[in-house]
Motif scaffolding. Structure first.
Motif, PDB file in Angstrom:
ATOM      1  N   GLU A  66      -3.712  -7.553   0.123  1.00 45.49           N
ATOM      2  CA  GLU A  66      -3.316  -6.221  -0.360  1.00 45.49           C
ATOM      3  C   GLU A  66      -4.288  -5.160   0.134  1.00 45.49           C
ATOM      4  OE1 GLU A  66      -0.479  -5.462  -1.683  1.00 45.49           O
ATOM      5  OE2 GLU A  66       0.154  -7.541  -1.903  1.00 45.49           O
ATOM      6  N   ALA A  70      -3.239  -2.208   2.727  1.00 46.80           N
ATOM      7  CA  ALA A  70      -3.408  -0.802   2.350  1.00 46.80           C
ATOM      8  C   ALA A  70      -4.328  -0.070   3.321  1.00 46.80           C
ATOM      9  CB  ALA A  70      -3.960  -0.705   0.928  1.00 46.80           C
ATOM     10  N   ARG A  74      -0.876  -1.947   7.473  1.00 44.82           N
ATOM     11  CA  ARG A  74       0.415  -1.254   7.508  1.00 44.82           C
ATOM     12  C   ARG A  74       0.553  -0.337   8.712  1.00 44.82           C
ATOM     13  NH1 ARG A  74       0.009   3.669   3.374  1.00 44.82           N
ATOM     14  NH2 ARG A  74      -2.208   4.078   3.639  1.00 44.82           N
TER      15      ARG A  74
END
Length: 119
Positions: A66, A70, A74
């Protein structure tokens, strides 16, 4: 394997070092230097792409993923290289689990050919 908190710390450090991303880099999600054909193909790409090609092998937990996603994941295009990169038999390799994880997030993945049923 690192603990979950170590994984988060390394992923956060990776993101901080790269800073905010506005352009996509090409990332290999894994360790490209292991004793396999992958090392040779990665080195060839790195000679051409220079600093635009990077790898991350610090993601060992859901929390670390994650943080990676972030921070840098991405924004990047992702590279999939088979262990026997560049060999005729590498086209029979399955697409690894990390590729499905990236694709499920909507990532762009650039890959060698894979087993035709996996494509």
């Amino acid at each position: 394997a690192p603990s979950e908190s170590e994984g988060r710390a390394v992923a956060a450090a990776d993101a901080a070092a790269l800073g905010p991303q506005t352009e996509a880099d090409l990332l290999f999600f894994g360790f490209p230097f292991y004793k396999s054909g992958r090392k040779r193909c990665y080195a060839r790409l790195q000679r051409v792409l220079g600093g635009r090609l990077n790898a991350t092998w610090s993601v060992w937990s859901e929390a670390a993923f994650e943080a990676f996603w972030a921070g840098t994941g991405r924004w990047a295009a992702h590279l999939n290289l088979h262990k026997e990169c560049g060999h005729a038999q590498s086209s029979h390799n399955p697409v690894v689990f990390r590729t499905s994880l990236l694709l499920s997030r909507g990532a762009t993945v650039i890959s060698e050919r894979a087993y035709y049923k996996d494509e």
